[in-house]
Design a protein around this motif. Structure first.
Motif, PDB file in Angstrom:
ATOM      1  N   GLY A 183      35.743  12.603  63.065  1.00  0.00           N
ATOM      2  CA  GLY A 183      35.474  13.939  62.583  1.00  0.00           C
ATOM      3  C   GLY A 183      34.117  14.005  61.912  1.00  0.00           C
ATOM      4  N   ILE A 184      33.551  15.210  61.861  1.00  0.00           N
ATOM      5  CA  ILE A 184      32.250  15.393  61.245  1.00  0.00           C
ATOM      6  C   ILE A 184      32.181  16.767  60.598  1.00  0.00           C
ATOM      7  CG2 ILE A 184      31.236  16.199  63.425  1.00  0.00           C
ATOM      8  CD1 ILE A 184      28.602  14.797  62.522  1.00  0.00           C
ATOM      9  N   THR A 185      31.638  16.802  59.381  1.00  0.00           N
ATOM     10  CA  THR A 185      31.481  18.075  58.685  1.00  0.00           C
ATOM     11  C   THR A 185      30.137  18.705  59.038  1.00  0.00           C
ATOM     12  OG1 THR A 185      30.376  17.131  56.759  1.00  0.00           O
ATOM     13  CG2 THR A 185      32.791  17.108  56.767  1.00  0.00           C
ATOM     14  N   SER A 186      29.971  19.945  58.622  1.00  0.00           N
ATOM     15  CA  SER A 186      28.705  20.620  58.895  1.00  0.00           C
ATOM     16  C   SER A 186      27.547  19.941  58.167  1.00  0.00           C
ATOM     17  CB  SER A 186      28.787  22.091  58.475  1.00  0.00           C
ATOM     18  OG  SER A 186      29.134  22.203  57.114  1.00  0.00           O
ATOM     19  N   GLY A 187      27.852  19.212  57.108  1.00  0.00           N
ATOM     20  CA  GLY A 187      26.821  18.487  56.379  1.00  0.00           C
ATOM     21  C   GLY A 187      26.543  17.105  56.919  1.00  0.00           C
ATOM     22  N   GLY A 188      27.313  16.709  57.939  1.00  0.00           N
ATOM     23  CA  GLY A 188      27.053  15.427  58.584  1.00  0.00           C
ATOM     24  C   GLY A 188      27.907  14.267  58.108  1.00  0.00           C
ATOM     25  N   ASN A 189      28.860  14.534  57.222  1.00  0.00           N
ATOM     26  CA  ASN A 189      29.767  13.459  56.812  1.00  0.00           C
ATOM     27  C   ASN A 189      30.738  13.157  57.945  1.00  0.00           C
ATOM     28  OD1 ASN A 189      28.762  13.152  54.128  1.00  0.00           O
ATOM     29  ND2 ASN A 189      29.810  15.039  53.568  1.00  0.00           N
ATOM     30  N   THR A 190      30.957  11.869  58.182  1.00  0.00           N
ATOM     31  CA  THR A 190      31.788  11.462  59.310  1.00  0.00           C
ATOM     32  C   THR A 190      32.934  10.575  58.863  1.00  0.00           C
ATOM     33  OG1 THR A 190      30.395   9.534  59.731  1.00  0.00           O
ATOM     34  CG2 THR A 190      29.841  11.564  60.913  1.00  0.00           C
ATOM     35  N   ASN A 191      33.976  10.539  59.668  1.00  0.00           N
ATOM     36  CA  ASN A 191      35.051   9.571  59.492  1.00  0.00           C
ATOM     37  C   ASN A 191      35.549   9.169  60.866  1.00  0.00           C
ATOM     38  OD1 ASN A 191      36.369  12.324  59.503  1.00  0.00           O
ATOM     39  ND2 ASN A 191      38.201  11.051  59.580  1.00  0.00           N
ATOM     40  N   TYR A 192      36.051   7.944  60.951  1.00  0.00           N
ATOM     41  CA  TYR A 192      36.468   7.374  62.218  1.00  0.00           C
ATOM     42  C   TYR A 192      37.819   6.686  62.077  1.00  0.00           C
ATOM     43  CZ  TYR A 192      31.565   7.880  63.622  1.00  0.00           C
ATOM     44  OH  TYR A 192      30.312   8.368  63.928  1.00  0.00           O
ATOM     45  N   ALA A 193      38.551   6.662  63.169  1.00  0.00           N
ATOM     46  CA  ALA A 193      39.736   5.819  63.235  1.00  0.00           C
ATOM     47  C   ALA A 193      39.281   4.373  63.218  1.00  0.00           C
ATOM     48  CB  ALA A 193      40.517   6.118  64.512  1.00  0.00           C
ATOM     49  N   ASP A 194      40.067   3.509  62.604  1.00  0.00           N
ATOM     50  CA  ASP A 194      39.684   2.091  62.521  1.00  0.00           C
ATOM     51  C   ASP A 194      39.469   1.493  63.911  1.00  0.00           C
ATOM     52  OD1 ASP A 194      41.803   1.288  59.649  1.00  0.00           O
ATOM     53  OD2 ASP A 194      39.778   2.127  59.768  1.00  0.00           O
ATOM     54  N   SER A 195      40.231   1.952  64.876  1.00  0.00           N
ATOM     55  CA  SER A 195      40.180   1.369  66.213  1.00  0.00           C
ATOM     56  C   SER A 195      38.864   1.645  66.948  1.00  0.00           C
ATOM     57  CB  SER A 195      41.351   1.889  67.046  1.00  0.00           C
ATOM     58  OG  SER A 195      41.297   3.307  67.161  1.00  0.00           O
ATOM     59  N   VAL A 196      38.090   2.619  66.471  1.00  0.00           N
ATOM     60  CA  VAL A 196      36.846   2.961  67.179  1.00  0.00           C
ATOM     61  C   VAL A 196      35.602   2.705  66.332  1.00  0.00           C
ATOM     62  CG1 VAL A 196      38.111   4.715  68.487  1.00  0.00           C
ATOM     63  CG2 VAL A 196      36.735   5.402  66.502  1.00  0.00           C
ATOM     64  N   LYS A 197      35.778   2.313  65.093  1.00  0.00           N
ATOM     65  CA  LYS A 197      34.613   2.064  64.226  1.00  0.00           C
ATOM     66  C   LYS A 197      33.705   1.021  64.838  1.00  0.00           C
ATOM     67  CE  LYS A 197      36.589   3.357  59.746  1.00  0.00           C
ATOM     68  NZ  LYS A 197      37.099   2.866  58.442  1.00  0.00           N
ATOM     69  N   GLY A 198      32.410   1.323  64.815  1.00  0.00           N
ATOM     70  CA  GLY A 198      31.429   0.405  65.368  1.00  0.00           C
ATOM     71  C   GLY A 198      31.205   0.568  66.858  1.00  0.00           C
ATOM     72  N   ARG A 199      32.068   1.334  67.524  1.00  0.00           N
ATOM     73  CA  ARG A 199      31.928   1.545  68.970  1.00  0.00           C
ATOM     74  C   ARG A 199      31.635   3.001  69.309  1.00  0.00           C
ATOM     75  NH1 ARG A 199      36.186   0.848  72.220  1.00  0.00           N
ATOM     76  NH2 ARG A 199      37.738   1.337  70.631  1.00  0.00           N
ATOM     77  N   PHE A 200      32.223   3.927  68.565  1.00  0.00           N
ATOM     78  CA  PHE A 200      32.055   5.357  68.824  1.00  0.00           C
ATOM     79  C   PHE A 200      31.173   5.973  67.745  1.00  0.00           C
ATOM     80  CE2 PHE A 200      36.348   6.178  71.190  1.00  0.00           C
ATOM     81  CZ  PHE A 200      36.061   5.126  72.050  1.00  0.00           C
ATOM     82  N   THR A 201      30.414   6.987  68.145  1.00  0.00           N
ATOM     83  CA  THR A 201      29.583   7.734  67.201  1.00  0.00           C
ATOM     84  C   THR A 201      29.748   9.223  67.448  1.00  0.00           C
ATOM     85  OG1 THR A 201      27.937   5.955  67.145  1.00  0.00           O
ATOM     86  CG2 THR A 201      27.256   8.107  66.322  1.00  0.00           C
ATOM     87  N   ILE A 202      30.095   9.938  66.391  1.00  0.00           N
ATOM     88  CA  ILE A 202      30.224  11.391  66.484  1.00  0.00           C
ATOM     89  C   ILE A 202      28.970  12.035  65.916  1.00  0.00           C
ATOM     90  CG2 ILE A 202      31.399  11.633  64.252  1.00  0.00           C
ATOM     91  CD1 ILE A 202      33.108  13.865  65.559  1.00  0.00           C
ATOM     92  N   SER A 203      28.546  13.114  66.540  1.00  0.00           N
ATOM     93  CA  SER A 203      27.394  13.867  66.055  1.00  0.00           C
ATOM     94  C   SER A 203      27.591  15.335  66.420  1.00  0.00           C
ATOM     95  CB  SER A 203      26.094  13.331  66.662  1.00  0.00           C
ATOM     96  OG  SER A 203      26.114  13.450  68.071  1.00  0.00           O
ATOM     97  N   ARG A 204      26.772  16.198  65.833  1.00  0.00           N
ATOM     98  CA  ARG A 204      26.914  17.625  66.141  1.00  0.00           C
ATOM     99  C   ARG A 204      25.587  18.334  66.035  1.00  0.00           C
ATOM    100  NH1 ARG A 204      30.792  20.371  61.701  1.00  0.00           N
ATOM    101  NH2 ARG A 204      29.893  22.323  62.500  1.00  0.00           N
ATOM    102  N   ASP A 205      25.526  19.463  66.715  1.00  0.00           N
ATOM    103  CA  ASP A 205      24.387  20.360  66.649  1.00  0.00           C
ATOM    104  C   ASP A 205      24.915  21.662  66.073  1.00  0.00           C
ATOM    105  OD1 ASP A 205      22.433  22.302  67.154  1.00  0.00           O
ATOM    106  OD2 ASP A 205      21.757  21.306  68.978  1.00  0.00           O
TER     107      ASP A 205
END
Length: 122
Positions: free
Chosen positions: A50-72
Motif C-alpha cells: 500500500g502507498i499513501t498520497s504522501g508516499g508512505n509505503t507498507n509491504y507484506a513480509d512475503s514480498v519485501k525486497g522484491r516488490f516496489t509500489i509507487s504512484r503518480d
C-alpha cells in the motif's frame, strides 16, 4: 463514478519481473491510499503493498525486497514492480483505492479494480 483498471499481468518464469499498473478514472480530487491485493484459489485476499498520497509505503513480509509500489498522484495511478517472482506469487492481483474525494465532495472507501492474473511458472 470511480473506476479502477489494472493492466500488466501475464505469465512469467520464476525469477522474472512484471510491472502492474492501475489507473483510477472519474471525477476524483484526491486519493489517500492506493494498494495492491492478491488472491489465489482457495485463499483469502491479502494485502501485498500500500502507498499513501504522501508516499508512505507498507509491504507484506512475503514480498519485501522484491516488490516496489509507487504512484503518480497527478494521474491517479499506482504501480507495482514485481521482481524475483516466485511460483507462490501466482494470483489474481487487485487494485484498491481508499479515502477517495470525488466530485460531490464526499469521501468514499473500497474501490476495487477487476483484477489481473499473474502466473509464475517454475
Amino acid at each position: 463514478q470511480v473506476q479502477l483498471v489494472e493492466s500488466g499481468g501475464g505469465l512469467v518464469q520464476a525469477g522474472g519481473s512484471l510491472r502492474l499498473s492501475c489507473a483510477a478514472s472519474g471525477t476524483i480530487f484526491s486519493i489517500n491510499v492506493m494498494g495492491w491485493y492478491r488472491q489465489s484459489p482457495g485463499k483469502q485476499r491479502e494485502l501485498v503493498a500500500g502507498i499513501t498520497s504522501g508516499g508512505n509505503t507498507n509491504y507484506a513480509d512475503s514480498v519485501k525486497g522484491r516488490f516496489t509500489i509507487s504512484r503518480d498522484n497527478a494521474e491517479n495511478t499506482v504501480y507495482l514492480q514485481m521482481n524475483s517472482l516466485k511460483p507462490e506469487d501466482t494470483a489474481v492481483y487487485f487494485c484498491r483505492a481508499d479515502g477517495v474525494l470525488v466530485g460531490n465532495k464526499k469521501w468514499y472507501n473500497e474501490y476495487w479494480g477487476q483484477g489481473t492474473q499473474v502466473t509464475v511458472s517454475s
